[in-house]
Each structure stands twice: as C-alpha cells, then as structure tokens.
Scaffold this motif. Sequence first.
Motif, mmCIF file in Angstrom:
data_model
loop_
_atom_site.group_PDB
_atom_site.id
_atom_site.type_symbol
_atom_site.label_atom_id
_atom_site.label_comp_id
_atom_site.label_asym_id
_atom_site.label_seq_id
_atom_site.Cartn_x
_atom_site.Cartn_y
_atom_site.Cartn_z
ATOM 1 N N ASP A 207 0.830 -1.211 0.000
ATOM 2 C CA ASP A 207 0.000 0.000 0.000
ATOM 3 C C ASP A 207 0.863 1.259 0.000
ATOM 4 O O ASP A 207 0.527 2.251 -0.661
ATOM 5 C CB ASP A 207 -0.925 0.003 1.220
ATOM 6 N N ALA A 210 2.195 1.784 -3.512
ATOM 7 C CA ALA A 210 1.139 2.267 -4.392
ATOM 8 C C ALA A 210 0.815 3.733 -4.121
ATOM 9 O O ALA A 210 0.598 4.527 -5.053
ATOM 10 C CB ALA A 210 -0.113 1.406 -4.230
ATOM 11 N N GLU A 213 3.617 5.975 -5.439
ATOM 12 C CA GLU A 213 3.516 6.066 -6.898
ATOM 13 C C GLU A 213 2.464 7.097 -7.311
ATOM 14 O O GLU A 213 2.676 7.880 -8.246
ATOM 15 C CB GLU A 213 3.173 4.697 -7.484
ATOM 16 N N HIS A 258 -3.933 4.311 -14.284
ATOM 17 C CA HIS A 258 -4.218 4.084 -12.868
ATOM 18 C C HIS A 258 -4.546 5.399 -12.161
ATOM 19 O O HIS A 258 -3.850 6.402 -12.332
ATOM 20 C CB HIS A 258 -3.021 3.414 -12.182
#
Length: 301
Positions: A207, A210, A213, A258
């Motif tokens: 997590d 992510a 990012e 994303h």
Amino acid sequence: MITAAVLAALATACALGSWRFTTARWTSRAPRLAIIVWQSLGVAWGLATTGAMLAYAVLPYNVGVLPGLIAFARGRTPAEAWDPWHVLAMIAGLTSLAVLVVVLLTAGVQALRARRRHRVLLALISRDDPGVPGVRVLDHPSAAAYCVPGLRSQVVVSAGALELLSPDEMAAVLAHEAAHVRERHDLVLLPFAALRRALPWSKVVADAQAQVELLIEMAADDRARRYCSPRRLATALLRFGTAGAMPTPQGMLGVHAHNVMARVDRLIKPGPELSAFVRYGYLALSVSLLTTTPFLWVYQL
C-alpha cells in the motif's frame, strides 16, 4: 537495554504510523510533504528495526550500536560475557541489515540496466520530430508518454499519443514528464520498490508503494500546472485513460490509466491547502524521525 527498548518502540510506532498513513486523506492536498513523511517513516523503520536487534546484541560492550559493532568487528573482548540471546540478536540484526542493503543495491542496479537497455532500444526504433523538439517519438499506434530518468534522461511519446492529443494537451503531458525528470522521482520510488522486494508479503509495504507512486504523479501534476492549464492536463489524462494507454516500460515513469480520476478531480477542483501549523507539524515529525534514529545508533541511553 534502554536503547534497544526505545528503538523497538520506535520501529513499532513507525509500522503502526505507516499503516494509518495509508488511509490518510490529506496527502493529495500536499503530495510533496506526504512523500517526505513516507520517506522518513521508511528510513526510521529500517534503522529502528535493525538497530533494536543490534542494540541488544552489543549490550555486553556497554556502548551504543555503532561503537559496539566497531568493537565487535575489531575483535575486542566485551565488558560482560556473551549469552546465546545476544549472539542470536547479532545474527538477526546483521542479516536484516544486509538484506535491506543488498535489496536496495540490487533494485538500483536492475533499474540502471533496464534504462541502459531501453536507451539502446530507443536509439534504434525512435525518431526525432520537429513538432516536439527534444522528445523521442515511437511509431506505435497506442498512446504512450513516459520518461527515461537518469543523467541522460529522455522523454518519449508515441505516434498514437501525438494523434490523440491536441498541441496544448501534449504540452501539458510533456511538462508533467519533465517534472518527473527534474525532481528525480525515480529515486523516490527506488527504496519503496526495494522494500517491496524484501517484504513481498506485507500489505502495508504494498500500500505504501502504491500511494507513493500516486503521490509522485500528483507532485508532477502540480509542477506541470505552473506551465500549462490544469484543464488541459486533466483532459489529456482522461484521453489516456479512455484510449487504453500502452504500458510504461519497466523502470520508467509515464502516463498510465491508474488513478486517473483522482488526479483529474484534484486538477479541476483542487482542495484547500494544508494550514501552516499542519505542514510544519509533519515536517517536524519527519525531521525528528530522521535524526532520532541515527542518534540512537551512536549513543547509548
């Protein structure tokens, strides 16, 4: 013993803080600050976790972690007798530290090799385009825009992206990629990618990676909006999201589908800035984490 206990408590606090931080809602309002907090939590957790084991291991020397390790490496006789628990703590601490260092170095070397191979490939299959000076163009129908970070950084777009986006939208995308290059976001991501390799089973680490990012994408959006219209960047992101963008090559930073809507929402309707009190509070927390842990490595409590 106090030093080992404090380092263990600090490691636990960093782990719990990271778990809570993955659900924090303010991070999109100050992505650069959030990145700093994530970095300080990661560094402090790594040093505190290994330091707690090593602090207990060098207790017979009655000195701090670093002086104790130096004394151990030089073969000095400790003031107190070793027991099996100290030996196990030394093995576990040195092994954990070695794993973190090796994984970080391995991730860095692999990233450098991937970029070197990609630059060679680009020299063969990409071309210059007078419409986008300084940018390499790939003759590929899918939409793609990414940067190859490093000392010889390059920004790459596909022919499909040039057809998909208007000149203003393309300028916004290029400003976004230039922000990645200028702020060396590849170096920001590297420790989190390495930690993910070391702890592939950890949901908190996954997590955290992510979220970082996403945060570097938001930070690049914020820098790009200084030079272009936020709406142009938002529409470009939406076009990439709906057109099915080509996957970004491994080790590169690029536009992908994303979390597009989260980025578009904050570009069109930016939230209120964090108060100075909150900003300085998180900065003080980060500085405290980055200074306290090394202090505990050197001095014994």
